[in-house]
Design a protein around this motif. Structure first.
Motif, short mmCIF file in Angstrom:
data_model
loop_
_atom_site.label_atom_id
_atom_site.label_comp_id
_atom_site.label_asym_id
_atom_site.label_seq_id
_atom_site.Cartn_x
_atom_site.Cartn_y
_atom_site.Cartn_z
N LEU A 151 0.86 -1.18 0.00
CA LEU A 151 0.00 0.00 0.00
C LEU A 151 0.89 1.22 0.00
N ARG A 152 0.59 2.17 -0.91
CA ARG A 152 1.44 3.35 -1.03
C ARG A 152 0.68 4.47 -1.71
N ALA A 153 1.29 5.64 -1.71
CA ALA A 153 0.68 6.80 -2.35
C ALA A 153 0.66 6.63 -3.87
N LEU A 154 -0.40 7.11 -4.48
CA LEU A 154 -0.51 7.14 -5.94
C LEU A 154 0.55 8.05 -6.51
N GLU A 155 1.21 7.61 -7.56
CA GLU A 155 2.20 8.43 -8.26
C GLU A 155 1.55 9.01 -9.51
N ASN A 156 2.01 10.18 -9.93
CA ASN A 156 1.41 10.87 -11.08
C ASN A 156 1.42 10.04 -12.36
N SER A 157 2.36 9.15 -12.51
CA SER A 157 2.45 8.34 -13.72
C SER A 157 1.46 7.17 -13.73
N GLU A 158 0.66 7.02 -12.67
CA GLU A 158 -0.18 5.83 -12.52
C GLU A 158 -1.68 6.08 -12.74
N PHE A 159 -2.05 7.26 -13.21
CA PHE A 159 -3.47 7.55 -13.37
C PHE A 159 -4.16 6.62 -14.35
N VAL A 197 -0.06 -5.49 -6.13
CA VAL A 197 0.21 -6.91 -5.94
C VAL A 197 1.02 -7.38 -7.13
N ASN A 198 2.19 -7.93 -6.87
CA ASN A 198 3.08 -8.41 -7.93
C ASN A 198 3.32 -7.35 -9.00
N GLY A 199 3.53 -6.11 -8.58
CA GLY A 199 3.83 -5.02 -9.50
C GLY A 199 2.63 -4.46 -10.25
N ARG A 200 1.44 -4.91 -9.93
CA ARG A 200 0.21 -4.49 -10.62
C ARG A 200 -0.69 -3.73 -9.64
N ILE A 201 -1.20 -2.58 -10.05
CA ILE A 201 -2.14 -1.84 -9.21
C ILE A 201 -3.50 -2.52 -9.30
N VAL A 202 -4.01 -2.93 -8.13
CA VAL A 202 -5.26 -3.68 -8.07
C VAL A 202 -6.34 -2.96 -7.28
N GLY A 203 -5.98 -1.84 -6.63
CA GLY A 203 -6.95 -1.10 -5.85
C GLY A 203 -6.53 0.34 -5.66
N HIS A 204 -7.51 1.19 -5.37
CA HIS A 204 -7.25 2.61 -5.14
C HIS A 204 -8.31 3.17 -4.20
N ALA A 253 -9.95 14.69 -11.71
CA ALA A 253 -10.38 16.06 -11.44
C ALA A 253 -10.02 16.49 -10.03
N ILE A 254 -10.20 15.62 -9.06
CA ILE A 254 -9.85 15.97 -7.68
C ILE A 254 -8.36 16.24 -7.56
N HIS A 255 -7.56 15.40 -8.19
CA HIS A 255 -6.11 15.61 -8.17
C HIS A 255 -5.74 16.91 -8.91
N ALA A 256 -6.34 17.14 -10.06
CA ALA A 256 -6.03 18.34 -10.84
C ALA A 256 -6.38 19.61 -10.07
N ASP A 257 -7.44 19.55 -9.29
CA ASP A 257 -7.87 20.71 -8.50
C ASP A 257 -7.04 20.90 -7.23
N GLY A 258 -6.18 19.94 -6.92
CA GLY A 258 -5.39 20.02 -5.70
C GLY A 258 -6.17 19.67 -4.44
N ASP A 259 -7.29 18.95 -4.61
CA ASP A 259 -8.16 18.62 -3.48
C ASP A 259 -7.96 17.22 -2.91
#
Length: 172
Positions: free
Chosen positions: A3-11, A53-60, A38-44
């Motif tokens: 579990l980690r913070a979303l990175e900008n390259s992962e949208f 899991v195994n290098g694959r994003i499976v949840g957010h 939109a929430i990220h773009a607004d800075g909110d």
């Protein structure tokens, strides 16, 4: 699972998670991926976490800024939405782990209350309650609109209001 913070390259990967997760529900996909962007773009975005899991994003899970007032004074608040997990990973605890970590991070940041509009059989396991949300005027008031006090020093107000970040729409 990581579990980690979303990175900008992962949208794009997070978009795919939300599209698949919500398409598999009875409500269907309703623009959750666009909402995240939109929430990220607004800075909110306050807390935006991914499960890998195994290098694959499976949840957010995303917690965003809310405009909340209680008995005439502001509360530092966060709205939980959306939470998505790939359908093949449902029931594995990924969504719960994202929510629990997000709530811990919000508490550590001084956030006083969190709201969610969701299933009344799922979100109470994290402490969310329609009773806690009931003093807050919102277009979403009712059994699906729930809140969780994160700061033990905050008392429920006699009245208040709760508005989601602008990306949710003009009435929120």
């Amino acid at each position: 699972m990581i579990l980690r913070a979303l990175e900008n390259s992962e949208f794009d990967m997070v978009d795919a998670v939300h599209r698949a997760a919500f398409a598999s529900t009875s409500f269907g996909y309703q623009g959750e991926a666009e909402l995240v962007r939109a929430i990220h773009a607004d800075g909110d975005a306050l807390v935006s976490l991914v499960a890998e899991v195994n290098g694959r994003i499976v949840g957010h899970a995303l917690f965003s800024i809310m405009d909340v007032e209680a008995d005439g004074g502001p509360l530092k608040a966060a709205g939980l939405a959306p939470v998505g997990v790939l359908p093949e990973m449902h029931g594995t605890g990924i969504g719960s782990a994202l929510i629990v970590l997000g709530l811990e991070l919000l508490r550590a940041s001084g956030t006083q209350i969190s709201f969610v509009l969701g299933h009344p059989d799922y979100y109470p396991r994290f402490g969310y309650s329609a009773q806690v949300a009931s003093p807050f005027a919102s277009p979403y008031s009712g059994p699906h609109f729930m809140a969780l006090l994160l700061d033990k020093g905050v008392q429920l107000p006699e009245s208040g209001r709760a508005r989601y970040a602008p990306a949710f729409g003009p009435e929120r």
